[in-house]
Every structure is written in C-alpha cells, then in structure tokens.
Design a protein around this motif. Structure first.
Motif, PDB file in Angstrom:
ATOM      1  N   THR A 183      -9.596   0.733   2.925  1.00 60.94           N
ATOM      2  CA  THR A 183      -9.022   1.757   3.811  1.00 60.94           C
ATOM      3  C   THR A 183     -10.091   2.674   4.409  1.00 60.94           C
ATOM      4  OG1 THR A 183      -8.618   3.035   1.816  1.00 60.94           O
ATOM      5  CG2 THR A 183      -6.725   1.906   2.766  1.00 60.94           C
ATOM      6  N   ALA A 209      -0.043 -10.232  14.834  1.00 64.40           N
ATOM      7  CA  ALA A 209       1.301 -10.526  14.319  1.00 64.40           C
ATOM      8  C   ALA A 209       2.198 -11.153  15.378  1.00 64.40           C
ATOM      9  CB  ALA A 209       1.930  -9.253  13.767  1.00 64.40           C
ATOM     10  N   HIS A 245      -9.457 -12.277   5.028  1.00 62.57           N
ATOM     11  CA  HIS A 245      -8.342 -12.378   5.974  1.00 62.57           C
ATOM     12  C   HIS A 245      -7.788 -10.964   6.148  1.00 62.57           C
ATOM     13  CE1 HIS A 245      -8.162 -16.805   5.324  1.00 62.57           C
ATOM     14  NE2 HIS A 245      -8.683 -16.438   4.178  1.00 62.57           N
ATOM     15  N   THR A 246      -8.030 -10.368   7.306  1.00 63.48           N
ATOM     16  CA  THR A 246      -7.502  -9.019   7.531  1.00 63.48           C
ATOM     17  C   THR A 246      -6.097  -9.118   8.120  1.00 63.48           C
ATOM     18  OG1 THR A 246      -8.578  -8.957   9.679  1.00 63.48           O
ATOM     19  CG2 THR A 246      -9.756  -7.941   7.854  1.00 63.48           C
ATOM     20  N   PHE A 247      -5.402  -7.998   8.131  1.00 63.16           N
ATOM     21  CA  PHE A 247      -4.006  -7.938   8.590  1.00 63.16           C
ATOM     22  C   PHE A 247      -3.190  -9.047   7.933  1.00 63.16           C
ATOM     23  CE2 PHE A 247      -5.808  -5.924  12.640  1.00 63.16           C
ATOM     24  CZ  PHE A 247      -5.440  -4.647  12.271  1.00 63.16           C
ATOM     25  N   MET A 304       0.864  -1.188   0.000  1.00 62.89           N
ATOM     26  CA  MET A 304       0.000   0.000   0.000  1.00 62.89           C
ATOM     27  C   MET A 304       0.892   1.227   0.000  1.00 62.89           C
ATOM     28  SD  MET A 304      -3.029  -0.814   2.664  1.00 62.89           S
ATOM     29  CE  MET A 304      -4.644  -0.710   1.959  1.00 62.89           C
ATOM     30  N   PRO A 315      -4.215  -6.000   3.846  1.00 61.07           N
ATOM     31  CA  PRO A 315      -3.093  -5.727   4.760  1.00 61.07           C
ATOM     32  C   PRO A 315      -3.526  -5.034   6.049  1.00 61.07           C
ATOM     33  CG  PRO A 315      -2.727  -4.741   2.589  1.00 61.07           C
ATOM     34  CD  PRO A 315      -4.144  -5.207   2.626  1.00 61.07           C
ATOM     35  N   ILE A 316      -4.693  -4.415   6.035  1.00 65.57           N
ATOM     36  CA  ILE A 316      -5.133  -3.648   7.207  1.00 65.57           C
ATOM     37  C   ILE A 316      -6.250  -4.407   7.926  1.00 65.57           C
ATOM     38  CG2 ILE A 316      -4.376  -1.448   6.239  1.00 65.57           C
ATOM     39  CD1 ILE A 316      -7.350  -0.914   5.537  1.00 65.57           C
ATOM     40  N   GLY A 317      -6.826  -3.782   8.929  1.00 63.64           N
ATOM     41  CA  GLY A 317      -7.780  -4.475   9.780  1.00 63.64           C
ATOM     42  C   GLY A 317      -9.197  -4.546   9.231  1.00 63.64           C
ATOM     43  N   ARG A 318      -9.396  -4.116   7.989  1.00 62.83           N
ATOM     44  CA  ARG A 318     -10.711  -4.200   7.336  1.00 62.83           C
ATOM     45  C   ARG A 318     -10.481  -4.365   5.840  1.00 62.83           C
ATOM     46  NH1 ARG A 318     -10.456   0.970   9.847  1.00 62.83           N
ATOM     47  NH2 ARG A 318      -9.819   2.590   8.379  1.00 62.83           N
ATOM     48  N   ASN A 377      -0.346  -9.197   5.500  1.00 63.40           N
ATOM     49  CA  ASN A 377       0.688  -8.503   4.736  1.00 63.40           C
ATOM     50  C   ASN A 377       1.588  -9.554   4.098  1.00 63.40           C
ATOM     51  OD1 ASN A 377       0.710  -5.357   5.202  1.00 63.40           O
ATOM     52  ND2 ASN A 377      -0.077  -6.341   7.061  1.00 63.40           N
ATOM     53  N   GLU A 426       2.169 -11.827   9.371  1.00 69.75           N
ATOM     54  CA  GLU A 426       1.474 -12.099  10.625  1.00 69.75           C
ATOM     55  C   GLU A 426       1.421 -13.596  10.922  1.00 69.75           C
ATOM     56  OE1 GLU A 426       0.329 -10.251   8.116  1.00 69.75           O
ATOM     57  OE2 GLU A 426       0.407  -8.228   8.942  1.00 69.75           O
ATOM     58  N   ARG A 475      -4.381  -3.964  17.480  1.00 65.88           N
ATOM     59  CA  ARG A 475      -5.006  -5.153  16.872  1.00 65.88           C
ATOM     60  C   ARG A 475      -4.015  -5.875  15.966  1.00 65.88           C
ATOM     61  NH1 ARG A 475      -9.591  -3.421  13.430  1.00 65.88           N
ATOM     62  NH2 ARG A 475      -9.777  -5.632  12.948  1.00 65.88           N
TER      63      ARG A 475
END
Lengths: 396, 82
Positions: free
Chosen positions: A197, B60, A217-219, A156, A191-194, A221, A236, B55
């Motif tokens: 963006t 991670a 699948h959030t987070f 990103m 890559p982020i929590g949702r 990367n 992660e 979070r």
C-alpha cells in the motif's frame, strides 16, 4: 470511584492497562479508581509469531502467556465474552448476563479473520493467521516437492501488512535451501496496483520480487477458488493455477462493536486520528468533525485509521490513550504532545536470506526503508523473543 | 467526455475520508454487488485515486466515464460492464 474498562487483552489493551496502573497508582490504591481488563480467553497471544510457526522457526507455546501475569497487580482481569457496549448507559454486557459499568472505556478488541467469506477457502487455501493454520501450512511446505505456489491477499485491510510479502520471500529462501526453487514457480497477487500500500515500501520491495523470480500480479482481487481445477480467479478476470495456495483471509473488526452500533458492517471503529476517541459517526464530507465520545477510546486493529493493523500501531497509540484518560480522571488537560497520536508505527520487514529492513513512519512522514541487512533481521528476532518483558509492561 | 453526456449515476460512494487504497477498495466492494450497466461514482480526496482507479477499471474490463474535479475532491465515474 471512577471505573476504567478496557476491552481486549492484546498489545493495546494490556499496555493501556499497565500504563494507567502506573500513572494512577495512588488513586487506585486509595480506591478512587479501578482499572479492569476484559478478555475473552485470559491468554495473551503474540500474533506476529504465527508466521514463524509456518516458517518452522517458532512453537505456539512460546507465543501464549497468561494475561494475568502480564498485568500490573492493580489491574483487575475479567475473562468473558463481550456481547454489547451500551454507550448511553455506559455499560458493557458480557456473556451470561454480567454487566460492567464504566466511566471510561477503551476498545482494544482487535480484528478477526473470515476465511469462510470466500467459498472453498478453508479446504483449499493456507494462511498463517492462527497457530493451527500456520502448522497446516508448515506441513504443506514440508510435503512440497515443487510446482506452483500462489500467494495473495484476499481482503484489505488485514493484519501485519508486510506479512504476505515476507512469507513469499521466506518461502523463496527455504526452497532455495532445499534445492526446490528451480522446480517451483512462485506468484504473488496484490489487490492494488503495486505490491504494497505505501508507495516507498512498494518501491523497495518490487525489485526484491524481480531478483527472486517471483511473478507479481497487481490488481488481483480474489473472486473465487475453483477446487476442482485448482485455480484462483480474480475479479479482474485473471486465473492462476496453484499446487499450493496461500491467501491472507478477509478481516473485520469485532462483532460486538458492530452489534453495539458503534462501527459499520466492516467493524472498524470511526476513530479520531489524534485523540483516538471514538467518533459518534464518520466526519462529514465537507470536513466538519462528527462529535467524539469524550470517554470512549479505540486503539490497535479496532480503529478505522489508515495505518497498519499491527501490534506496533497499538504499542504507540497506548501511551496517548493512557495520558488522556489519566488526565480526565484527574480533571486536568492532557499534556499536548503525550496526548496526541502522530500516527507513529515501526515494524520489521523480512526479505529472506537472513536479511530484513525496518519501516518507521507517521501520518506525515512515509517510511524510507534502509537497505535490507542482517542487523534488522536480528533486531526482529530479538524483539520477538524479548516481547514479553518489554512491550506489554511499557518498558519500551 | 463532456460531463453533460455522462450517464445517470446509480450509486455514489463517498470515500472522501479514506486514503489510498481505501477509495479503490470501496469501489471494488461495490462493483462486486453491482449489475452490468450500473454507473458508480466514487468521491475521493486522495490524489492517488486519479490514477489507481482508471488503471484498475481498465484491467477489470469496465468503462471509465471520467474523472471530474470538484471542490477539493474528485468525482470518478465508472460504468460496470460485466
């Protein structure tokens, strides 16, 4: 003679050039002003169409036209590679030693993809950010008879934020039509929590993933691709096996702005969010503004502004740059409203099944996407087909 | 955790000019290059970072040292565990 040089013949560069030619036609005709666009290929490419090549609904030939034909006759076009910007001498160095001197500079050099930044990306992952890659993805989809599809974002920011979500939704629709969906597991990695963006868009899109049975699948990367085990691993610690892997490649700004010392290693130019002038440095943490180059502007993907990297952003930024430069040429103040960028962006968002929604927002107003329907899907098709006659010429 | 007992910070990322998800992306970029045991502080003025970063750290498998409110921004401290 006042010389305006525009680097890049994409949406932003072409539109700024044509708007300046319109505003300053008398000065140009009298030889007092010259507007020059420098472009590496001399071709104007409608990049939002690449995704549709992958979806089997577009051909490359329809997405490429000669830049000369889109530019006002008062604008000069130089085809050449931009090597370096020497702001202290107000000069742009092109390949083969050509130097162009400017009084005003517009940097519209866009973004570039770096799939090679991730080992095995080129052999294992598909994407749709070049016509070749989009055709390769099309062939892979044609050959697909069921299995696990993993769609993700490997860096990103990237061009056209809705695109990977749209691709997930459109592939889901296609596989339903081909009676392959019940033999296919689909996974979407963010890559982020949702899933997106912007929170309001994420709230709209998340139920669509649920409804279509696409696992989110959030987070996630992307850390590495294992070509032997056909696995993509995240930083992660998650592992996803794939039969078909589709990843948005990492993006950077143009190398020439990094080499010129105007942008950090990311290549995104520090840019004033309202005037679109390039900053000599990022603003200080206490809010103290860094000096702006009074005569250097950036727009489109090239900037570090927290907005979509999309033609739409450049489309709405271009009139601001043209207003400000035309005013400077004439020695007057720019008109306050026309000379201030408010962060306006508008883009369509395909949901699949012949439906789409629209995202309209600015710095102070997040998007409130309407319920997806056929009207916005048709709107996107019409916009894409009529682009050549509208946006670059400043008709919309 | 009382701030006095916070470990020594090995790297500070000033992401105060950045908007969500910029500070998180900057942290992730730095953690890719960090060694286990490194303590990274992210300075963020974006309220979303207060929830997004903890979070992500939990998922991670790193350690949240704490979110410390400063003057107009937060200092979010993370220890890299692997």
């Amino acid at each position: 003679m006042q010389r305006i040089i525009i680097l890049g013949g994409g949406v932003g560069g072409t539109l700024v050039a044509n708007l300046l030619a319109r505003k300053l036609h008398a000065e140009i005709d009298r030889g007092r002003v010259a507007v020059t666009v420098v472009d590496a290929t001399g071709d104007h490419v409608y990049q939002p169409g690449f995704m549709y090549i992958a979806m089997g609904a577009e051909r490359e030939q329809s997405l490429r036209r000669a830049e000369r034909g889109l530019l006002d006759r008062r604008v000069e076009l130089v085809v050449g590679d931009i090597v370096r910007i020497d702001e202290s001498r107000r000069a742009v160095e092109l390949g083969e030693g050509t130097r162009l001197i400017y009084d005003y500079l517009v940097v519209a050099t866009g973004s570039r993809i770096l799939p090679e930044a991730i080992a095995h990306f080129n052999e294992e992952a598909h994407h749709f950010y070049t016509p070749d890659a989009a055709r390769r993805l099309r062939r892979a989809l044609d050959a697909f008879t069921g299995g696990r599809i993993v769609i993700g974002i490997a860096g990103m920011p990237y061009k056209c934020p809705p695109a990977p979500l749209e691709v997930a939704f459109l592939i889901d629709s296609e596989l339903r039509d081909r009676h392959l969906r019940d033999r296919t597991e689909m996974h979407f990695c963010s890559p982020i929590g949702r899933v997106f963006t912007i929170e309001s868009v994420s709230e709209m899109a998340t139920p669509v993933f649920v409804e279509k049975g696409i696992e989110v699948h959030t987070f996630f990367n992307v850390d590495e691709i294992d070509p032997e085990q056909k696995l993509v691993r995240s930083l992660e610690g998650e592992e996803l096996p794939y039969d078909l892997l589709i990843l948005v490649p990492p993006h950077k700004g143009a190398q020439c702005v990094i080499d010129s010392g105007l942008a950090p290693s990311s290549g995104w130019l520090p840019t004033d969010r309202e005037t679109l002038q390039v900053k000599t440095a990022p603003d200080a943490p206490d809010g103290t503004k860094a000096p702006r180059f009074p005569n250097v502007y950036a727009l489109g993907d090239a900037t570090d502004l927290p907005l979509s990297k999309a033609g739409s952003t450049a489309h709405f930024e271009a009139p601001v740059v043209a207003e400000r430069i035309a005013a400077q040429v004439r020695g007057v103040e720019p008109e306050a409203t026309a000379g201030t960028y408010t962060g306006k962006v508008m883009c369509f968002f395909e949901i699949g099944g012949g439906k789409a929604t629209v995202l309209q927002f600015d710095y102070n107003h997040p998007p409130r996407p309407p319920k997806p329907n056929r009207f916005w899907h048709l709107g996107k098709i019409v916009f894409n087909k009529t682009y050549w006659h509208t946006v670059p010429k400043g008709r919309v | 955790m009382p701030e006095e007992s916070a470990p020594v910070i090995s790297r500070t990322i000033d992401a105060r000019g950045s908007f969500c998800p910029g500070p998180l992306m900057e942290l992730i970029r730095n953690i890719r290059e960090a060694q286990p045991g490194d303590v990274i502080a992210v300075l963020s003025a974006d309220a979303g970072s207060r929830t997004d970063i903890p979070r992500w750290v939990e998922k991670a498998g790193h350690r949240m040292v704490g979110v410390f409110p400063r003057d107009g921004y937060d200092e979010i401290v993370v220890e890299t565990l692997h």
